[in-house]
Design a protein around this motif. Structure first.
Motif, PDB file in Angstrom:
ATOM      1  N   GLY A   1       1.023  -1.132   0.180  1.00 20.42           N
ATOM      2  CA  GLY A   1      -0.062  -0.106  -0.142  1.00 20.42           C
ATOM      3  C   GLY A   1       0.828   1.442   0.021  1.00 20.42           C
ATOM      4  O   GLY A   1       2.118   1.058  -0.279  1.00 20.42           O
TER       5      GLY A   1
ATOM      6  N   GLN B   1      -7.673  11.441   2.544  1.00 23.18           N
ATOM      7  CA  GLN B   1      -8.210  10.057   2.159  1.00 23.18           C
ATOM      8  C   GLN B   1      -6.817   9.233   2.499  1.00 23.18           C
ATOM      9  O   GLN B   1      -5.805   9.492   2.874  1.00 23.18           O
ATOM     10  CB  GLN B   1      -8.309  10.271   0.572  1.00 23.18           C
ATOM     11  N   TYR B   2      -7.360   7.999   2.546  1.00 28.30           N
ATOM     12  CA  TYR B   2      -6.617   7.008   2.839  1.00 28.30           C
ATOM     13  C   TYR B   2      -4.933   6.989   2.091  1.00 28.30           C
ATOM     14  O   TYR B   2      -5.224   7.064   0.904  1.00 28.30           O
ATOM     15  CB  TYR B   2      -6.948   5.456   2.534  1.00 28.30           C
ATOM     16  N   GLY B   3      -4.011   7.024   2.421  1.00 24.24           N
ATOM     17  CA  GLY B   3      -2.704   7.192   1.894  1.00 24.24           C
ATOM     18  C   GLY B   3      -2.358   8.604   1.625  1.00 24.24           C
ATOM     19  O   GLY B   3      -1.360   8.818   1.062  1.00 24.24           O
TER      20      GLY B   3
ATOM     21  N   PRO C   1      -3.953   6.415   7.775  1.00 22.99           N
ATOM     22  CA  PRO C   1      -4.427   5.051   7.404  1.00 22.99           C
ATOM     23  C   PRO C   1      -6.027   5.071   7.362  1.00 22.99           C
ATOM     24  O   PRO C   1      -6.199   3.666   7.036  1.00 22.99           O
ATOM     25  CB  PRO C   1      -4.058   4.388   8.866  1.00 22.99           C
ATOM     26  N   VAL C   2      -6.728   5.958   7.315  1.00 18.49           N
ATOM     27  CA  VAL C   2      -8.092   5.891   7.269  1.00 18.49           C
ATOM     28  C   VAL C   2      -8.750   7.091   6.583  1.00 18.49           C
ATOM     29  O   VAL C   2      -8.084   8.421   6.926  1.00 18.49           O
ATOM     30  CB  VAL C   2      -8.868   5.186   8.319  1.00 18.49           C
ATOM     31  N   ASP C   3      -9.866   7.041   5.583  1.00 27.60           N
ATOM     32  CA  ASP C   3     -10.230   8.474   5.238  1.00 27.60           C
ATOM     33  C   ASP C   3     -10.901   9.279   6.381  1.00 27.60           C
ATOM     34  O   ASP C   3     -11.547   8.502   7.493  1.00 27.60           O
ATOM     35  CB  ASP C   3     -11.401   7.972   4.297  1.00 27.60           C
TER      36      ASP C   3
ATOM     37  N   SER D   1     -13.611   9.428  11.232  1.00 26.51           N
ATOM     38  CA  SER D   1     -13.445   8.800   9.874  1.00 26.51           C
ATOM     39  C   SER D   1     -14.756   8.568   9.064  1.00 26.51           C
ATOM     40  O   SER D   1     -15.733   8.768   9.758  1.00 26.51           O
ATOM     41  CB  SER D   1     -12.723   7.307  10.364  1.00 26.51           C
TER      42      SER D   1
ATOM     43  N   ASN E   1      -1.543  -1.163   5.655  1.00 22.34           N
ATOM     44  CA  ASN E   1      -2.942  -1.684   6.195  1.00 22.34           C
ATOM     45  C   ASN E   1      -3.761  -0.682   6.629  1.00 22.34           C
ATOM     46  O   ASN E   1      -3.423   0.044   7.429  1.00 22.34           O
ATOM     47  CB  ASN E   1      -2.502  -2.535   7.376  1.00 22.34           C
ATOM     48  N   LYS E   2      -4.897  -0.700   5.854  1.00 18.10           N
ATOM     49  CA  LYS E   2      -6.010   0.265   6.070  1.00 18.10           C
ATOM     50  C   LYS E   2      -6.771   0.009   7.448  1.00 18.10           C
ATOM     51  O   LYS E   2      -7.131  -1.141   7.706  1.00 18.10           O
ATOM     52  CB  LYS E   2      -7.053   0.406   4.852  1.00 18.10           C
TER      53      LYS E   2
END
Length: 184
Positions: free
Chosen positions: A20, A149-151, A92-94, A183, A42-43
């Motif tokens: 990821g 956003q995630y990432g 790690p999460v939106d 989140s 890992n989300k």
């Protein structure tokens, strides 16, 4: 063999454990390429906590234009989203996060940094001193709420060198922190 990493190419694939978003940062000062590892791929689930606090252990003297400020001493890193080697936070999460940058100058010097999300400006902190301050330490703080956003990556760097004497105070006088508000 080149000792200069300015043109280095690193190829990573599934066999290398890359799962990821990864933080990759070339530190031109020490010629090291830092690549994040751990839970960054890992989300997290929506109900998990995310919070970090890191500070500078030593002052940064002669801060260069666009140099990343890497807060190297980590006090809290719930969710493992902050990388102490690159200075990047990777969502790690939106969700909606808030970041705090507390910045102190070295007495008689000035410093201005910006906070970036994926390379785009989201905030600025400045601590202006002068030679006539006779040892006065100036501290500035900024709170920056932002949707990620995630990432997505968030980091602190020098905007550009205004003056030849930009320096950031260390010894816990400058810090970078943040946490997830909600989140989705």
């Amino acid at each position: 063999m080149r000792s200069d990493l300015s043109e280095a190419i690193v190829l990573l694939g599934p066999g290398d454990g890359v799962t990821g978003p990864q933080a990759m940062h070339l530190n031109a000062n020490d010629q090291h390429l830092y690549i994040s590892s751990g839970s960054f791929g890992n989300k997290l689930s929506q109900n998990e906590s995310v919070a970090f606090l890191a500070y500078l252990s030593e002052p940064i003297t002669n801060l260069q234009s666009t140099q990343h400020v890497v807060f190297d001493k980590v006090i809290t890193n719930v969710g493992n989203a902050y990388n102490k080697f690159s200075g990047h936070f990777i969502a790690p999460v939106d969700g909606v996060y808030v970041f705090f940058v507390m910045l102190s100058n070295v007495a008689g010097k000035s410093v201005t940094v910006i906070v970036l999300r994926n390379g785009l400006w989201i905030g600025k902190v400045a601590a202006y001193g002068s030679i006539t301050d006779k040892g006065l330490l100036v501290t500035s703080t900024s709170a920056i709420p932002v949707e990620l956003q995630y990432g997505d990556e968030v980091w602190v760097q020098n905007e550009y060198t205004y003056l030849a004497h930009e320096e950031v105070a260390g010894y816990k006088q400058s810090s970078f922190s943040g946490h997830l508000i909600t989140s989705f």
